[in-house]
Design a protein around this motif. Structure first.
Motif, PDB file in Angstrom:
ATOM      1  N   VAL A   1       2.150 -13.060   5.215  1.00  0.00           N
ATOM      2  CA  VAL A   1       1.556 -12.205   4.184  1.00  0.00           C
ATOM      3  C   VAL A   1       0.120 -11.900   4.577  1.00  0.00           C
ATOM      4  O   VAL A   1      -0.624 -12.789   4.995  1.00  0.00           O
ATOM      5  N   ARG A   2      -0.247 -10.641   4.433  1.00  0.00           N
ATOM      6  CA  ARG A   2      -1.617 -10.211   4.728  1.00  0.00           C
ATOM      7  C   ARG A   2      -2.200  -9.585   3.461  1.00  0.00           C
ATOM      8  O   ARG A   2      -1.574  -8.739   2.841  1.00  0.00           O
ATOM      9  N   PHE A   3      -3.390 -10.009   3.095  1.00  0.00           N
ATOM     10  CA  PHE A   3      -4.118  -9.392   1.996  1.00  0.00           C
ATOM     11  C   PHE A   3      -5.312  -8.680   2.599  1.00  0.00           C
ATOM     12  O   PHE A   3      -6.064  -9.268   3.380  1.00  0.00           O
ATOM     13  N   VAL A   4      -5.479  -7.409   2.256  1.00  0.00           N
ATOM     14  CA  VAL A   4      -6.557  -6.627   2.851  1.00  0.00           C
ATOM     15  C   VAL A   4      -7.167  -5.715   1.793  1.00  0.00           C
ATOM     16  O   VAL A   4      -6.461  -5.111   0.990  1.00  0.00           O
ATOM     17  N   GLY A   5      -8.481  -5.684   1.792  1.00  0.00           N
ATOM     18  CA  GLY A   5      -9.218  -4.763   0.929  1.00  0.00           C
ATOM     19  C   GLY A   5     -10.132  -3.934   1.802  1.00  0.00           C
ATOM     20  O   GLY A   5     -10.722  -4.441   2.758  1.00  0.00           O
TER      21      GLY A   5
ATOM     22  N   THR B   1     -14.429   7.513  -0.742  1.00  0.00           N
ATOM     23  CA  THR B   1     -14.253   7.766  -2.176  1.00  0.00           C
ATOM     24  C   THR B   1     -13.516   6.679  -2.944  1.00  0.00           C
ATOM     25  O   THR B   1     -13.579   6.657  -4.170  1.00  0.00           O
ATOM     26  N   THR B   2     -12.805   5.788  -2.249  1.00  0.00           N
ATOM     27  CA  THR B   2     -11.881   4.902  -2.959  1.00  0.00           C
ATOM     28  C   THR B   2     -11.873   3.503  -2.364  1.00  0.00           C
ATOM     29  O   THR B   2     -12.011   3.325  -1.154  1.00  0.00           O
ATOM     30  N   ARG B   3     -11.658   2.527  -3.235  1.00  0.00           N
ATOM     31  CA  ARG B   3     -11.435   1.142  -2.804  1.00  0.00           C
ATOM     32  C   ARG B   3      -9.943   0.861  -2.884  1.00  0.00           C
ATOM     33  O   ARG B   3      -9.266   1.271  -3.824  1.00  0.00           O
ATOM     34  N   TYR B   4      -9.441   0.108  -1.900  1.00  0.00           N
ATOM     35  CA  TYR B   4      -8.031  -0.271  -1.865  1.00  0.00           C
ATOM     36  C   TYR B   4      -7.909  -1.771  -1.676  1.00  0.00           C
ATOM     37  O   TYR B   4      -8.698  -2.386  -0.948  1.00  0.00           O
ATOM     38  N   ASP B   5      -6.912  -2.357  -2.316  1.00  0.00           N
ATOM     39  CA  ASP B   5      -6.576  -3.774  -2.161  1.00  0.00           C
ATOM     40  C   ASP B   5      -5.060  -3.867  -2.049  1.00  0.00           C
ATOM     41  O   ASP B   5      -4.353  -3.484  -2.994  1.00  0.00           O
ATOM     42  N   PHE B   6      -4.576  -4.350  -0.919  1.00  0.00           N
ATOM     43  CA  PHE B   6      -3.137  -4.415  -0.685  1.00  0.00           C
ATOM     44  C   PHE B   6      -2.700  -5.805  -0.265  1.00  0.00           C
ATOM     45  O   PHE B   6      -3.449  -6.539   0.389  1.00  0.00           O
ATOM     46  N   GLY B   7      -1.501  -6.150  -0.629  1.00  0.00           N
ATOM     47  CA  GLY B   7      -0.795  -7.287  -0.085  1.00  0.00           C
ATOM     48  C   GLY B   7       0.349  -6.737   0.745  1.00  0.00           C
ATOM     49  O   GLY B   7       1.062  -5.834   0.303  1.00  0.00           O
ATOM     50  N   ILE B   8       0.509  -7.228   1.953  1.00  0.00           N
ATOM     51  CA  ILE B   8       1.582  -6.755   2.832  1.00  0.00           C
ATOM     52  C   ILE B   8       2.417  -7.965   3.221  1.00  0.00           C
ATOM     53  O   ILE B   8       1.896  -8.918   3.803  1.00  0.00           O
ATOM     54  N   VAL B   9       3.696  -7.927   2.864  1.00  0.00           N
ATOM     55  CA  VAL B   9       4.611  -9.029   3.154  1.00  0.00           C
ATOM     56  C   VAL B   9       5.499  -8.609   4.323  1.00  0.00           C
ATOM     57  O   VAL B   9       6.307  -7.688   4.190  1.00  0.00           O
ATOM     58  N   TYR B  10       5.293  -9.264   5.460  1.00  0.00           N
ATOM     59  CA  TYR B  10       6.102  -9.002   6.650  1.00  0.00           C
ATOM     60  C   TYR B  10       7.306  -9.942   6.585  1.00  0.00           C
ATOM     61  O   TYR B  10       7.146 -11.157   6.565  1.00  0.00           O
TER      62      TYR B  10
ATOM     63  N   VAL C   1       4.857  -3.539   0.756  1.00  0.00           N
ATOM     64  CA  VAL C   1       3.442  -3.241   0.549  1.00  0.00           C
ATOM     65  C   VAL C   1       3.194  -3.153  -0.945  1.00  0.00           C
ATOM     66  O   VAL C   1       3.847  -2.374  -1.646  1.00  0.00           O
ATOM     67  N   VAL C   2       2.246  -3.953  -1.436  1.00  0.00           N
ATOM     68  CA  VAL C   2       1.939  -4.005  -2.868  1.00  0.00           C
ATOM     69  C   VAL C   2       0.473  -3.636  -3.066  1.00  0.00           C
ATOM     70  O   VAL C   2      -0.421  -4.241  -2.461  1.00  0.00           O
ATOM     71  N   CYS C   3       0.228  -2.637  -3.913  1.00  0.00           N
ATOM     72  CA  CYS C   3      -1.135  -2.298  -4.300  1.00  0.00           C
ATOM     73  C   CYS C   3      -1.562  -3.317  -5.349  1.00  0.00           C
ATOM     74  O   CYS C   3      -0.962  -3.395  -6.420  1.00  0.00           O
ATOM     75  N   MET C   4      -2.571  -4.097  -5.040  1.00  0.00           N
ATOM     76  CA  MET C   4      -2.992  -5.172  -5.926  1.00  0.00           C
ATOM     77  C   MET C   4      -3.716  -4.646  -7.163  1.00  0.00           C
ATOM     78  O   MET C   4      -3.840  -5.348  -8.157  1.00  0.00           O
TER      79      MET C   4
END
Length: 100
Positions: free
Chosen positions: A17-21, A26-35, A45-48
């Protein structure tokens, strides 16, 4: 009462699992990616921020409308920014159809 359900699968797996922000202009992103090996190898891919999720592979990244729809993004530039990020985070997996 489980008697009404017919179990299709029940797999246990140690997944990476990778968590990346990150931010764009213009925008902030926070994702969790489950390989995972589930889902034909497509990462989940989950938008946190919103809780929206989708399975993505490299072919999906060629379809900006799919990315816009999956994450409910109106702005094409925002979707393009996401695609550029996902190109570095989503592995290329050759697709072999399971059903013919």
């Amino acid at each position: 009462m489980m008697e009404y359900f017919h179990k299709l699968y029940d797999e246990h797996e140690k997944a990476k699992v990778r968590f990346v922000g990150f931010v764009t202009e213009t925008t902030r992103y926070d994702f969790g990616i489950v390989y995972t090996n589930q889902f034909f190898g497509k990462p989940l891919v989950v938008c946190m921020q919103t809780g929206r999720s989708t399975l993505l592979d490299s072919k999906d990244l060629a379809d900006i409308e799919y990315i816009q729809s999956a994450f409910r993004i109106q702005d094409e530039q925002q979707a393009s920014d996401l695609i550029e990020f996902f190109k570095t985070a989503i592995p290329h997996i050759p697709f072999e159809p399971q059903y013919e």
